[in-house]
Write an enzyme that holds these catalytic residues in place. Structure first.
Site, PDB file in Angstrom:
ATOM      1  N   HIS A  74       1.673  -3.622  20.261  1.00  0.00           N
ATOM      2  CA  HIS A  74       0.443  -3.368  21.022  1.00  0.00           C
ATOM      3  C   HIS A  74      -0.101  -4.666  21.598  1.00  0.00           C
ATOM      4  O   HIS A  74      -0.321  -5.631  20.877  1.00  0.00           O
ATOM      5  CB  HIS A  74      -0.607  -2.691  20.128  1.00  0.00           C
TER       6      HIS A  74
ATOM      7  N   TYR B 197     -11.317   2.005  19.413  1.00  0.00           N
ATOM      8  CA  TYR B 197     -12.426   1.840  18.467  1.00  0.00           C
ATOM      9  C   TYR B 197     -13.687   2.303  19.195  1.00  0.00           C
ATOM     10  O   TYR B 197     -14.080   1.692  20.186  1.00  0.00           O
ATOM     11  CB  TYR B 197     -12.575   0.379  18.058  1.00  0.00           C
TER      12      TYR B 197
ATOM     13  N   PRO C 193     -12.005  -1.497   6.620  1.00  0.00           N
ATOM     14  CA  PRO C 193     -10.777  -1.401   7.417  1.00  0.00           C
ATOM     15  C   PRO C 193     -10.959  -1.646   8.921  1.00  0.00           C
ATOM     16  O   PRO C 193      -9.963  -1.740   9.642  1.00  0.00           O
ATOM     17  CB  PRO C 193     -10.292   0.034   7.164  1.00  0.00           C
TER      18      PRO C 193
ATOM     19  N   LYS D  51      -7.481  -5.765   8.507  1.00  0.00           N
ATOM     20  CA  LYS D  51      -7.097  -7.027   7.886  1.00  0.00           C
ATOM     21  C   LYS D  51      -6.574  -6.925   6.449  1.00  0.00           C
ATOM     22  O   LYS D  51      -5.945  -7.859   5.947  1.00  0.00           O
ATOM     23  CB  LYS D  51      -8.303  -7.990   7.884  1.00  0.00           C
TER      24      LYS D  51
ATOM     25  N   TYR E  83      -8.284 -10.621  15.769  1.00  0.00           N
ATOM     26  CA  TYR E  83      -7.622  -9.332  15.582  1.00  0.00           C
ATOM     27  C   TYR E  83      -6.107  -9.505  15.419  1.00  0.00           C
ATOM     28  O   TYR E  83      -5.499  -8.882  14.548  1.00  0.00           O
ATOM     29  CB  TYR E  83      -7.936  -8.385  16.753  1.00  0.00           C
TER      30      TYR E  83
HETATM   31  P1  RFL Z   1      -2.596  -1.704  -3.319  1.00  0.00           P
HETATM   32  O1  RFL Z   1      -1.904  -1.198  -2.105  1.00  0.00           O
HETATM   33  O2  RFL Z   1      -3.834  -1.040  -3.750  1.00  0.00           O
HETATM   34  O3  RFL Z   1      -1.530  -1.712  -4.501  1.00  0.00           O
HETATM   35  C1  RFL Z   1      -1.902  -1.949  -5.841  1.00  0.00           C
HETATM   36  C2  RFL Z   1      -0.879  -1.308  -6.753  1.00  0.00           C
HETATM   37  O4  RFL Z   1      -1.206  -1.618  -8.110  1.00  0.00           O
HETATM   38  C3  RFL Z   1      -1.088  -0.441  -8.904  1.00  0.00           C
HETATM   39  N1  RFL Z   1      -1.946  -0.595 -10.087  1.00  0.00           N
HETATM   40  C4  RFL Z   1      -1.478  -0.894 -11.316  1.00  0.00           C
HETATM   41  N2  RFL Z   1      -0.249  -1.116 -11.762  1.00  0.00           N
HETATM   42  C5  RFL Z   1      -0.109  -1.394 -13.086  1.00  0.00           C
HETATM   43  N3  RFL Z   1      -1.152  -1.446 -13.958  1.00  0.00           N
HETATM   44  C6  RFL Z   1      -2.410  -1.228 -13.542  1.00  0.00           C
HETATM   45  N4  RFL Z   1      -3.445  -1.286 -14.388  1.00  0.00           N
HETATM   46  C7  RFL Z   1      -2.613  -0.942 -12.160  1.00  0.00           C
HETATM   47  N5  RFL Z   1      -3.711  -0.676 -11.400  1.00  0.00           N
HETATM   48  C8  RFL Z   1      -3.283  -0.479 -10.162  1.00  0.00           C
HETATM   49  C9  RFL Z   1      -1.507   0.669  -7.979  1.00  0.00           C
HETATM   50  O5  RFL Z   1      -0.997   1.935  -8.397  1.00  0.00           O
HETATM   51  C10 RFL Z   1      -0.900   0.212  -6.648  1.00  0.00           C
HETATM   52  O6  RFL Z   1       0.402   0.693  -6.477  1.00  0.00           O
HETATM   53  O7  RFL Z   1      -2.974  -3.269  -3.157  1.00  0.00           O
HETATM   54  P2  RFL Z   1      -2.228  -4.437  -2.346  1.00  0.00           P
HETATM   55  O8  RFL Z   1      -0.764  -4.454  -2.638  1.00  0.00           O
HETATM   56  O9  RFL Z   1      -3.059  -5.623  -2.574  1.00  0.00           O
HETATM   57  O10 RFL Z   1      -2.323  -4.020  -0.815  1.00  0.00           O
HETATM   58  C11 RFL Z   1      -3.561  -3.982  -0.144  1.00  0.00           C
HETATM   59  C12 RFL Z   1      -3.550  -2.920   0.935  1.00  0.00           C
HETATM   60  O11 RFL Z   1      -3.107  -1.695   0.374  1.00  0.00           O
HETATM   61  C13 RFL Z   1      -4.931  -2.733   1.578  1.00  0.00           C
HETATM   62  O12 RFL Z   1      -5.563  -3.976   1.775  1.00  0.00           O
HETATM   63  C14 RFL Z   1      -4.845  -2.026   2.936  1.00  0.00           C
HETATM   64  O13 RFL Z   1      -4.399  -0.720   2.784  1.00  0.00           O
HETATM   65  C15 RFL Z   1      -6.209  -2.029   3.628  1.00  0.00           C
HETATM   66  N6  RFL Z   1      -6.218  -1.284   4.894  1.00  0.00           N
HETATM   67  C16 RFL Z   1      -5.729  -1.838   6.052  1.00  0.00           C
HETATM   68  N7  RFL Z   1      -5.196  -3.072   6.047  1.00  0.00           N
HETATM   69  C17 RFL Z   1      -4.658  -3.608   7.193  1.00  0.00           C
HETATM   70  O14 RFL Z   1      -4.179  -4.741   7.162  1.00  0.00           O
HETATM   71  N8  RFL Z   1      -4.631  -2.900   8.385  1.00  0.00           N
HETATM   72  C18 RFL Z   1      -5.138  -1.662   8.472  1.00  0.00           C
HETATM   73  O15 RFL Z   1      -5.036  -1.067   9.527  1.00  0.00           O
HETATM   74  C19 RFL Z   1      -5.752  -1.094   7.287  1.00  0.00           C
HETATM   75  N9  RFL Z   1      -6.257   0.135   7.315  1.00  0.00           N
HETATM   76  C20 RFL Z   1      -6.719   0.026   4.934  1.00  0.00           C
HETATM   77  C21 RFL Z   1      -6.723   0.706   6.181  1.00  0.00           C
HETATM   78  C22 RFL Z   1      -7.189   0.657   3.797  1.00  0.00           C
HETATM   79  C23 RFL Z   1      -7.675   1.938   3.873  1.00  0.00           C
HETATM   80  N10 RFL Z   1      -8.116   2.529   2.694  1.00  0.00           N
HETATM   81  C24 RFL Z   1      -7.666   3.784   2.236  1.00  0.00           C
HETATM   82  C25 RFL Z   1      -8.867   1.736   1.736  1.00  0.00           C
HETATM   83  C26 RFL Z   1      -7.211   1.978   6.271  1.00  0.00           C
HETATM   84  C27 RFL Z   1      -7.714   2.595   5.143  1.00  0.00           C
HETATM   85  C28 RFL Z   1      -8.270   3.980   5.328  1.00  0.00           C
HETATM   86  C1  PHB Z   2      -4.651   2.851  10.862  1.00  0.00           C
HETATM   87  O1  PHB Z   2      -3.824   3.123  11.737  1.00  0.00           O
HETATM   88  O2  PHB Z   2      -4.639   3.417   9.756  1.00  0.00           O
HETATM   89  C2  PHB Z   2      -5.692   1.830  11.138  1.00  0.00           C
HETATM   90  C3  PHB Z   2      -5.641   1.121  12.325  1.00  0.00           C
HETATM   91  C4  PHB Z   2      -6.630   0.169  12.600  1.00  0.00           C
HETATM   92  C5  PHB Z   2      -7.632  -0.051  11.694  1.00  0.00           C
HETATM   93  C6  PHB Z   2      -7.665   0.648  10.488  1.00  0.00           C
HETATM   94  C7  PHB Z   2      -6.685   1.598  10.214  1.00  0.00           C
HETATM   95  O3  PHB Z   2      -8.593  -0.976  11.973  1.00  0.00           O
END
Ligand code: RFL
Ligand code: PHB
Length: 390
Positions: free
Chosen positions: A73, A201, A293, A297, A385
């Site tokens: 993108h 957005y 989110p 980041k 971004y």
């Molecule tokens: P995770 O992915 O939460 O993984 C942690 C893992 O640890 C396990 N765990 C345990 N294991 C053993 N013992 C325990 N006591 C434990 N407790 C937990 C869990 O089961 C899990 O498997 O953390 P990690 O690896 O640091 O990764 C972080 C990312 O997942 C997170 O920052 C992103 O998803 C945030 N996020 C986004 N980030 C982006 O860079 N770009 C995006 O577009 C973006 N969109 C988003 C997002 C997060 C969202 N939500 C649901 C919060 C959109 C959404 C809606």
């Molecule tokens: C997504 O595709 O899940 C997504 C994209 C951009 C964002 C957050 C989530 O800022």
């Protein structure tokens, strides 16, 4: 008793990427994950990868599918006051772009590579406890009805916001910084073509909306909802109606609706702990910090933490120097705070706040007007971004 060099708690993107980098460098590691592999893969989260994240995945040989299927993108759209305004990310960031490729797919690619190399991930390892994190650390957990003990040199706490790692550090040794937002995001995934080629957005009086995608035939949409709303309270029809009301007419007309594959509410939060290290325990990714989110980041910060920690561990095992490990927390936090600032700003500019009043609404519109007219403001958005260099 098992023994390894680095025990990694959590098999999300942070833990798996760290494991891949360490494995490639010949540093032994074991991942301990509470959930099943299927459950980890069922979580629908991030979609936008910065260049630095993509480069790390390439470096560990986990980017074949990403390079084939990831969508490059070059811009994003901001929608407000009934119109669309494109921000040319590439032009305003000196040629950089982002890649749209789901976190689920990143996780799957890392998982498959790890199992092909025979590196150990212990799934469904419950009740993990971290011992003696000052030095000579150990992790104990339950696996298949037995208690297992894993001795190691270091523990990487990659277990997300609700994990056990951060909680194992004495509260007196950590400072917490936090802001909760009075709303959440309701996300919906559906096998329908996206409304446009780029992410949109949208700021609207009724609340924020985001049009994202996973491929040319799979869309990911979000709408701002009350923090107390539950996904079960929203039918697919109610979601689609609300989404379209918040988009400019020209975009709403392009939205193809269809049955949801997944629907969930995520709370929005800004959170940081300092430092990201206690003795032999290092916090990486969501275990140490959370961003809302809106700036896309979270996953990218997890990747940059992992990069810094890996460099420190490699230096330790290669040169017996603790310099990189000693610098880890400060290096990672500098990048984290910048992303905290950016994510807070994007969130504040685009969401409806219960107490903002008309003055606050006018300020948001003025901010967005300025943003879409000033080259300097567009550059500030674009370079953040697409991601500042590691
Ligand atoms: P995770 O992915 O939460 O993984 C942690 C893992 O640890 C396990 N765990 C345990 N294991 C053993 N013992 C325990 N006591 C434990 N407790 C937990 C869990 O089961 C899990 O498997 O953390 P990690 O690896 O640091 O990764 C972080 C990312 O997942 C997170 O920052 C992103 O998803 C945030 N996020 C986004 N980030 C982006 O860079 N770009 C995006 O577009 C973006 N969109 C988003 C997002 C997060 C969202 N939500 C649901 C919060 C959109 C959404 C809606
Ligand atoms: C997504 O595709 O899940 C997504 C994209 C951009 C964002 C957050 C989530 O800022």
């Amino acid at each position: 008793m098992m023994r390894t060099q680095v025990a990694i708690v959590g098999a999300g993107p942070a833990g798996l990427l760290l494991g891949a980098l360490l494995g490639q460098a010949g540093i032994d590691n074991v991942i301990v994950e509470r959930s099943s592999a299927a459950h980890v893969l069922s979580r629908i989260r991030a979609g936008v990868l910065e260049r630095g994240t993509v480069d790390l995945l390439r470096r560990v040989g986990c980017a074949v599918r990403l390079d084939a299927e990831g969508l490059i993108h070059e811009g994003i759209d901001l929608a407000f006051d009934g119109a669309l305004h494109r921000i040319d990310l590439k032009h305003h960031s000196g040629g950089r772009t982002v890649t749209v490729y789901g976190q689920t797919e990143v996780t799957r690619d890392l998982m498959e590579a790890r199992s092909a190399l025979g590196q150990q991930t212990l799934y469904e390892a419950t009740d993990a406890v971290l011992h003696d994190i000052g030095e000579k650390p150990r992790v104990t957990f339950q696996k298949d009805g037995r208690e297992v003990e894993l001795a190691c040199d270091f523990i990487a706490g990659c277990d997300g916001f609700h994990g056990v790692s951060r909680q194992s550090i004495p509260a007196s040794a950590l400072r917490q910084f936090e802001r909760a937002y009075p709303f959440g995001w309701l996300g919906l995934l559906a096998d329908v073509p996206p409304a446009g080629d780029e992410l949109i957005y949208a700021r609207h009086e009724r609340g924020f909306a985001l049009c994202s995608m996973r491929s040319s035939s799979r869309s990911r949409y979000y709408v701002q909802v009350d923090a107390s709303d539950r996904a079960e309270g929203w039918s697919d029809d109610a979601f689609w109606d609300e989404l379209r009301r918040r988009l400019p007419e020209s975009v709403a007309g392009q939205v193809t609706t269809g049955p949801s594959i997944e629907k969930s509410v995520a709370a929005l939060r800004s959170f940081v702990v300092e430092p990201l290290r206690h003795g032999a325990l290092f916090l990486c990714g969501d275990a140490g910090h959370i961003v809302p989110p809106t700036g896309a980041k979270g996953l990218n910060l997890a990747a940059s933490d992992v990069h810094y920690l890996f460099e420190g561990l490699r230096e330790f095992y290669g040169e017996r120097s603790t310099g990189g490990l000693d610098a880890y927390s400060a290096k990672a936090l500098a990048r984290v705070w910048n992303a905290e600032r950016f994510s807070w700003w994007m969130t504040s500019t685009l969401h409806r706040f219960p107490d903002q009043g008309e003055f606050g609404q006018r300020l948001q519109l003025a901010e967005l007007d300025y943003l879409t007219q000033s080259d300097a403001a567009m550059s500030a958005l674009a370079e953040n971004y697409v991601g500042l260099p590691l």
